[in-house]
Design a protein around this motif. Structure first.
Motif, PDB file in Angstrom:
ATOM      1  N   GLY A   9     -10.893  -7.453  10.633  1.00 18.20           N
ATOM      2  CA  GLY A   9     -11.316  -8.845  10.678  1.00 18.20           C
ATOM      3  C   GLY A   9     -11.037  -9.608   9.391  1.00 18.20           C
ATOM      4  N   ASN A  10     -10.806  -8.883   8.297  1.00 17.83           N
ATOM      5  CA  ASN A  10     -10.516  -9.529   7.013  1.00 17.83           C
ATOM      6  C   ASN A  10      -9.039  -9.845   6.828  1.00 17.83           C
ATOM      7  OD1 ASN A  10     -13.227  -9.428   6.092  1.00 17.83           O
ATOM      8  ND2 ASN A  10     -12.970  -7.273   5.568  1.00 17.83           N
ATOM      9  N   LEU A  11      -8.205  -9.355   7.735  1.00 20.64           N
ATOM     10  CA  LEU A  11      -6.776  -9.634   7.618  1.00 20.64           C
ATOM     11  C   LEU A  11      -6.514 -11.122   7.823  1.00 20.64           C
ATOM     12  CD1 LEU A  11      -3.893  -7.517   8.933  1.00 20.64           C
ATOM     13  CD2 LEU A  11      -4.015  -9.879   9.724  1.00 20.64           C
ATOM     14  N   ARG A  12      -5.612 -11.675   6.997  1.00 18.40           N
ATOM     15  CA  ARG A  12      -5.248 -13.077   7.099  1.00 18.40           C
ATOM     16  C   ARG A  12      -3.827 -13.193   7.622  1.00 18.40           C
ATOM     17  NH1 ARG A  12      -9.755 -12.997   7.104  1.00 18.40           N
ATOM     18  NH2 ARG A  12     -11.268 -13.841   5.626  1.00 18.40           N
ATOM     19  N   VAL A  13      -3.610 -14.195   8.450  1.00 21.30           N
ATOM     20  CA  VAL A  13      -2.317 -14.328   9.116  1.00 21.30           C
ATOM     21  C   VAL A  13      -1.179 -14.481   8.120  1.00 21.30           C
ATOM     22  CG1 VAL A  13      -0.949 -15.779  10.662  1.00 21.30           C
ATOM     23  CG2 VAL A  13      -3.325 -15.252  11.238  1.00 21.30           C
ATOM     24  N   ASP A  14      -1.371 -15.288   7.094  1.00 15.14           N
ATOM     25  CA  ASP A  14      -0.264 -15.609   6.177  1.00 15.14           C
ATOM     26  C   ASP A  14      -0.472 -15.088   4.763  1.00 15.14           C
ATOM     27  OD1 ASP A  14       1.303 -17.063   8.077  1.00 15.14           O
ATOM     28  OD2 ASP A  14      -0.173 -18.681   7.932  1.00 15.14           O
ATOM     29  N   ASN A  15      -1.406 -14.152   4.578  1.00 14.22           N
ATOM     30  CA  ASN A  15      -1.677 -13.653   3.235  1.00 14.22           C
ATOM     31  C   ASN A  15      -1.682 -12.134   3.227  1.00 14.22           C
ATOM     32  OD1 ASN A  15      -2.514 -13.136   0.647  1.00 14.22           O
ATOM     33  ND2 ASN A  15      -4.544 -14.050   0.866  1.00 14.22           N
ATOM     34  N   LEU A  16      -0.524 -11.565   2.916  1.00  9.41           N
ATOM     35  CA  LEU A  16      -0.403 -10.116   2.897  1.00  9.41           C
ATOM     36  C   LEU A  16      -1.123  -9.495   1.713  1.00  9.41           C
ATOM     37  CD1 LEU A  16       1.892 -11.062   4.829  1.00  9.41           C
ATOM     38  CD2 LEU A  16       3.179  -9.048   4.078  1.00  9.41           C
ATOM     39  N   GLY A  17      -1.453 -10.306   0.724  1.00  7.54           N
ATOM     40  CA  GLY A  17      -2.078  -9.779  -0.485  1.00  7.54           C
ATOM     41  C   GLY A  17      -3.500  -9.298  -0.289  1.00  7.54           C
ATOM     42  N   ASN A  18      -4.106  -9.642   0.836  1.00  6.27           N
ATOM     43  CA  ASN A  18      -5.508  -9.238   1.042  1.00  6.27           C
ATOM     44  C   ASN A  18      -5.621  -7.988   1.907  1.00  6.27           C
ATOM     45  OD1 ASN A  18      -4.966 -10.196   3.633  1.00  6.27           O
ATOM     46  ND2 ASN A  18      -7.011 -11.087   3.896  1.00  6.27           N
ATOM     47  N   ASP A  19      -4.524  -7.278   2.101  1.00  4.00           N
ATOM     48  CA  ASP A  19      -4.517  -6.099   2.974  1.00  4.00           C
ATOM     49  C   ASP A  19      -4.897  -4.808   2.257  1.00  4.00           C
ATOM     50  OD1 ASP A  19      -3.711  -7.750   4.982  1.00  4.00           O
ATOM     51  OD2 ASP A  19      -1.682  -6.947   5.165  1.00  4.00           O
ATOM     52  N   THR A  20      -5.195  -4.885   0.965  1.00  7.43           N
ATOM     53  CA  THR A  20      -5.357  -3.659   0.181  1.00  7.43           C
ATOM     54  C   THR A  20      -6.413  -2.722   0.757  1.00  7.43           C
ATOM     55  OG1 THR A  20      -4.729  -4.850  -1.822  1.00  7.43           O
ATOM     56  CG2 THR A  20      -5.842  -2.739  -2.112  1.00  7.43           C
ATOM     57  N   VAL A  21      -7.569  -3.261   1.102  1.00  9.28           N
ATOM     58  CA  VAL A  21      -8.672  -2.405   1.547  1.00  9.28           C
ATOM     59  C   VAL A  21      -8.309  -1.695   2.847  1.00  9.28           C
ATOM     60  CG1 VAL A  21     -11.075  -2.343   2.316  1.00  9.28           C
ATOM     61  CG2 VAL A  21     -10.409  -3.792   0.383  1.00  9.28           C
ATOM     62  N   ILE A  22      -7.776  -2.436   3.814  1.00  9.18           N
ATOM     63  CA  ILE A  22      -7.459  -1.794   5.091  1.00  9.18           C
ATOM     64  C   ILE A  22      -6.236  -0.881   4.953  1.00  9.18           C
ATOM     65  CG2 ILE A  22      -5.995  -3.678   6.002  1.00  9.18           C
ATOM     66  CD1 ILE A  22      -7.371  -3.094   8.745  1.00  9.18           C
ATOM     67  N   ARG A  23      -5.268  -1.236   4.109  1.00  5.51           N
ATOM     68  CA  ARG A  23      -4.099  -0.355   3.894  1.00  5.51           C
ATOM     69  C   ARG A  23      -4.527   0.979   3.321  1.00  5.51           C
ATOM     70  NH1 ARG A  23      -0.284  -1.183   0.384  1.00  5.51           N
ATOM     71  NH2 ARG A  23       1.597  -0.683   1.587  1.00  5.51           N
ATOM     72  N   ASP A  24      -5.568   0.952   2.471  1.00  8.37           N
ATOM     73  CA  ASP A  24      -6.003   2.178   1.822  1.00  8.37           C
ATOM     74  C   ASP A  24      -6.681   3.150   2.781  1.00  8.37           C
ATOM     75  OD1 ASP A  24      -4.943   1.376  -0.566  1.00  8.37           O
ATOM     76  OD2 ASP A  24      -6.849   0.775  -1.482  1.00  8.37           O
ATOM     77  N   LEU A  25      -6.951   2.716   3.999  1.00  7.10           N
ATOM     78  CA  LEU A  25      -7.469   3.632   5.012  1.00  7.10           C
ATOM     79  C   LEU A  25      -6.367   4.532   5.558  1.00  7.10           C
ATOM     80  CD1 LEU A  25      -9.726   1.188   7.098  1.00  7.10           C
ATOM     81  CD2 LEU A  25     -10.503   2.877   5.423  1.00  7.10           C
ATOM     82  N   PHE A  26      -5.106   4.171   5.293  1.00  6.38           N
ATOM     83  CA  PHE A  26      -3.954   4.863   5.875  1.00  6.38           C
ATOM     84  C   PHE A  26      -3.247   5.729   4.846  1.00  6.38           C
ATOM     85  CE2 PHE A  26      -4.794   1.367   8.641  1.00  6.38           C
ATOM     86  CZ  PHE A  26      -4.440   1.798   9.908  1.00  6.38           C
TER      87      PHE A  26
END
Length: 491
Positions: free
Chosen positions: A377-394
């Protein structure tokens, strides 16, 4: 202030007791020495017009332990049969549960059933008791599931006693009072079908229709309509389980509610590191009740119910017709729930491919189920820079990035607004679920006579979609020691 309610005041009645004696055994619960209060649910109490604060008084603790029977109670244990792990098991019945009666509340009557109240004629090799460990688990999960919006029986109160009960070790006894409009099961109908008792079968079906499905009574074939409605509810229940990552563990036909409720919390679990083949019950060695199998087992159980109702429905064709709604109803409800979990407000033919890719990605990377959807739910459509937390789950972050490109394209296609979408997703994706390690911590404290963590955990689970500042640790990944926790049918 009003006068405190006493056991003499409880306006109990018992519609099931109006059935012929063949359906149950009238009996008294077996008292436990020196019972004490462990926990109660204010939300459940409100459903039957009770004040949770009053449940801790000695008089009502005695009632909900089985040490005192209110004047208007008609305690009984019901007979039923069932398929266990796919094999016909014959007669079962309430081996340690006694229904005291029903109380009317704002949403209608609820049966009060004392689980762990002593021996019954259906106890077989059991001792009729429940232990504190399993009673706390059922209490917490019943109320957690209700807060998640999943159809379920409810839990009113847990009481305990220092009397020892032998399981793998000696544990202390407890009683959990659970509530539902009815505890009639698929196996309740199977019992009479396999005994070739058509009149009893009809009597039970008529009682269920008249009491819980009165809108079906005037149908051309009300028994076919009953099967269709129960099948629909069961399909929807399975979709709800899958959507929150809940695994029941023992989906026997005697554990399936005729009202489509989650019934009999034993070796349940909520998915953590995603594995579609996960088995939460370590005694289920064949994996019959794995997460991935739950939808098809729900279907199988509806077929077992259909077999039992066949003499009333009248033809195989009509029975099969009623059952045919299962797959489309499950698919439709699951699709709706997944769209809500991903914040999608429109439907596209390509969405199933997006969902399949997501689950494969979660499987390959053993991603925590609850954390993933909440963080999505924190993912933003046009802002890839805010993906750090969810990316770190992978483990494979590049693979996540590839999937996220497709997901963002899908969001853009419906002009999704980040803030609106997050608010909607946070209402569909809980932050807090009853992880096994959280239950274990509360249980271990309770076994030392400290019940404060049970109450704290209940308060957290009653608001699973809220952020709850200060309670973040209840949403954390399980610690290493939690990987050694096992749950089984022993309780």
């Amino acid at each position: 202030m009003g006068t405190a309610i006493t056991s003499d005041d409880l306006p109990l009645f018992n519609s099931f007791a109006e059935l012929p004696p063949a359906f149950y055994t009238r009996l008294m619960p077996t008292p436990l020495p020196a019972p004490y209060f462990v926990a109660a649910s204010a939300n459940a109490a409100a459903l039957v017009g009770l004040d949770a604060a009053e449940l801790a008084n000695d008089d009502l603790v005695a009632v909900f332990t089985g040490n005192k029977v209110p004047p208007r109670a008609k305690p009984l244990s019901a007979v039923y049969s069932g398929h266990q792990f796919g094999v016909w098991a014959g007669q079962l019945g309430d081996g340690r549960a006694i229904v005291m009666g029903e109380l009317k509340g704002p949403s209608g009557p609820m049966e009060l059933q004392l689980k762990g109240a002593g021996l019954t004629p259906y106890s077989r090799m059991g001792d009729g008791r429940a232990v504190l460990r399993s009673s706390i688990r059922e209490f917490l999960c019943s109320e957690a599931m209700a807060a998640l919006g999943v159809p379920t029986t409810r839990a009113l109160i847990v009481t305990g006693s220092d009397q020892g009960v032998l399981r793998e070790t000696v544990e202390s006894a407890a009683v959990v009072t659970r509530m539902a409009p009815s505890f009639v099961r698929f196996g309740s109908f199977e019992h009479w079908f396999y005994r070739d008792k058509p009149e009893e079968l009809r009597t039970l079906a008529d009682y269920v229709i008249q009491t819980f499905y009165p809108e079906l009574a005037g149908d051309e074939n009300p028994y076919k309509s009953l099967l269709a409605e129960v099948t629909r509810r069961t399909a929807h229940l399975m979709a709800h389980w899958q959507a929150v990552g809940f695994m029941h563990g023992v989906m026997n036909t005697d554990n399936m509610s005729i009202l489509g409720l989650t019934l009999d919390y034993g070796p349940f679990g909520f998915m953590e590191a995603f594995n579609s083949g996960h088995i939460c019950n370590h005694t289920d060695q064949q994996g019959r009740y794995s997460y991935a199998n739950q939808p098809q087992i729900g279907h199988w159980n509806c077929f077992a119910l259909g077999q039992a109702l066949l003499p009333l429905i009248g033809s195989v064709e009509d029975t099969e017709d009623a059952l045919e709604i299962y797959r489309p109803e499950f698919g439709r409800r699951m699709d709706e729930l997944l769209h809500a979990k991903l914040g999608l407000t429109t439907f596209s033919e390509d969405d199933s491919a997006l969902f399949d890719a997501m689950f494969k990605l979660m499987q390959d990377n053993h991603v925590d189920f609850t954390l993933f959807f909440r963080q999505l739910g924190n993912l933003r459509v046009d802002n890839l820079g805010n993906d750090t937390v969810i990316r770190d789950l992978f483990i494979d972050r590049v693979a996540f990035d590839t999937w996220a490109v497709a997901y963002r394209e899908r969001l853009r296609a419906e002009n999704s607004d980040d803030c609106v979408r997050k608010q909607a997703m946070d209402r569909s994706n809980p932050k807090f679920v009853l992880r096994n390690y959280l239950a274990q911590i509360a249980i271990e404290k309770a076994q030392q006579k400290d019940y404060s963590e049970v109450a704290r955990l209940l308060a957290v689970l009653e608001k699973p979609f809220d952020e709850q500042p200060g309670n973040e640790h209840y949403a954390a990944l399980p610690p290493d020691w939690a990987s050694h926790l096992e749950v089984s049918c022993s309780s």
